[in-house]
Design a protein around this motif. Structure first.
Motif, mmCIF file in Angstrom:
data_model
loop_
_atom_site.group_PDB
_atom_site.id
_atom_site.type_symbol
_atom_site.label_atom_id
_atom_site.label_comp_id
_atom_site.label_asym_id
_atom_site.label_seq_id
_atom_site.Cartn_x
_atom_site.Cartn_y
_atom_site.Cartn_z
ATOM 1 N N THR A 148 -8.083 -7.392 6.470
ATOM 2 C CA THR A 148 -9.137 -6.474 6.059
ATOM 3 C C THR A 148 -10.321 -6.566 7.013
ATOM 4 O OG1 THR A 148 -8.473 -6.574 3.745
ATOM 5 C CG2 THR A 148 -10.740 -5.883 4.189
ATOM 6 N N TYR B 72 -9.458 -4.851 10.161
ATOM 7 C CA TYR B 72 -9.467 -3.408 9.956
ATOM 8 C C TYR B 72 -10.903 -2.882 9.947
ATOM 9 C CZ TYR B 72 -9.019 1.156 7.821
ATOM 10 O OH TYR B 72 -9.126 2.496 7.565
ATOM 11 N N TYR B 73 -11.790 -3.543 9.221
ATOM 12 C CA TYR B 73 -13.188 -3.109 9.175
ATOM 13 C C TYR B 73 -13.819 -3.139 10.570
ATOM 14 C CZ TYR B 73 -13.157 -3.326 4.058
ATOM 15 O OH TYR B 73 -12.887 -3.125 2.724
ATOM 16 N N GLU B 74 -13.434 -4.114 11.356
ATOM 17 C CA GLU B 74 -13.906 -4.166 12.746
ATOM 18 C C GLU B 74 -13.355 -2.965 13.520
ATOM 19 O OE1 GLU B 74 -13.262 -6.900 16.719
ATOM 20 O OE2 GLU B 74 -13.062 -7.875 14.757
ATOM 21 N N LYS B 75 -12.092 -2.668 13.338
ATOM 22 C CA LYS B 75 -11.431 -1.565 14.044
ATOM 23 C C LYS B 75 -12.076 -0.224 13.715
ATOM 24 C CE LYS B 75 -6.921 0.679 14.446
ATOM 25 N NZ LYS B 75 -5.544 0.685 13.975
ATOM 26 N N VAL B 76 -12.442 -0.007 12.435
ATOM 27 C CA VAL B 76 -13.014 1.280 12.033
ATOM 28 C C VAL B 76 -14.536 1.306 12.125
ATOM 29 C CG1 VAL B 76 -11.043 1.869 10.572
ATOM 30 C CG2 VAL B 76 -13.042 0.738 9.549
ATOM 31 N N GLY B 77 -15.143 0.228 12.587
ATOM 32 C CA GLY B 77 -16.574 0.222 12.853
ATOM 33 C C GLY B 77 -17.470 -0.188 11.698
ATOM 34 N N LEU B 78 -16.912 -0.650 10.600
ATOM 35 C CA LEU B 78 -17.757 -1.119 9.502
ATOM 36 C C LEU B 78 -18.323 -2.501 9.786
ATOM 37 C CD1 LEU B 78 -15.670 -0.004 6.395
ATOM 38 C CD2 LEU B 78 -17.733 1.055 7.303
ATOM 39 N N THR C 176 -16.310 4.913 -1.579
ATOM 40 C CA THR C 176 -15.285 4.969 -0.541
ATOM 41 C C THR C 176 -15.798 4.300 0.730
ATOM 42 O OG1 THR C 176 -16.071 7.058 0.371
ATOM 43 C CG2 THR C 176 -14.480 7.180 -1.470
ATOM 44 N N LEU C 177 -14.891 4.050 1.654
ATOM 45 C CA LEU C 177 -15.317 3.475 2.929
ATOM 46 C C LEU C 177 -16.225 4.438 3.686
ATOM 47 C CD1 LEU C 177 -12.159 1.558 4.215
ATOM 48 C CD2 LEU C 177 -14.188 0.666 3.040
ATOM 49 N N ALA C 178 -16.017 5.743 3.515
ATOM 50 C CA ALA C 178 -16.915 6.721 4.146
ATOM 51 C C ALA C 178 -18.317 6.595 3.554
ATOM 52 C CB ALA C 178 -16.364 8.133 3.968
ATOM 53 N N ARG D 148 -19.833 3.490 4.957
ATOM 54 C CA ARG D 148 -20.241 3.730 6.344
ATOM 55 C C ARG D 148 -21.609 4.419 6.387
ATOM 56 N NH1 ARG D 148 -15.891 5.794 8.092
ATOM 57 N NH2 ARG D 148 -15.162 3.975 9.200
#
Length: 164
Positions: free
Chosen positions: A20, A23-29, A63-65, A68
């Protein structure tokens, strides 16, 4: 003194998994952490605090959006309260709608149980079915009382659906 964490240590600290965090690093969170000379991720207390914020927002059903958006405001140094109010107002309306749906489901289940206890099987709601195979129950059985569901039918005998 700043504490440093490996990906596994940080994941354990915040109740998440290493995947996780990656993944958060990958999507920029989660910003990319420093790396050791061997290439291992090395997170600091800021990453722990950010993960606590993310996890808290997720517990509220955002949501993750949404997260963000809130992090983008938070990263400017401003309080994310105003955008959080918008996201939480929307989420609260979703929760209220889900509660209404669940209350209707509970009422339907109570009516079905009352009918079963009384020895009568109430007709199912048009959006539901008594037949475990998923087919509509009205007019399923033909005159020979063979079940058109097939040999794997799991309908309850005597429920009155016309299948068994």
């Amino acid at each position: 003194m700043t504490t440093t964490y490996t990906v596994s240590q940080l994941a354990a600290e915040v109740g998440s998994s290493p995947d996780t965090l990656r993944y958060y690093e990958k999507v920029g969170l989660l910003p990319a952490p420093r790396r050791t000379p061997a290439g291992y991720r090395q997170y600091d207390d800021g990453a722990r605090d950010r993960m606590a914020f993310i996890r808290g927002a997720q517990r509220l059903g955002l949501t993750l959006a949404d997260v963000r958006d809130l992090l983008a405001v938070r990263d400017t140094g401003d309080c994310p309260c105003e955008p959080a109010e918008q996201h939480l107002t929307r989420r609260l309306a979703e929760v209220d709608a889900e509660i209404t749906r669940l209350e209707a489901l509970r009422d339907q289940m109570r009516a079905m149980l009352a009918g079963i206890a009384a020895g009568t099987c109430p007709d199912p709601d048009p959006d539901t079915t008594w037949c475990a195979c998923g087919k509509e129950v009205s007019g399923m059985a033909d005159e020979s009382h063979d079940c058109p569901c097939g040999p794997d039918c799991q309908c309850t005998p005597g429920c009155g659906c016309g299948c068994c």
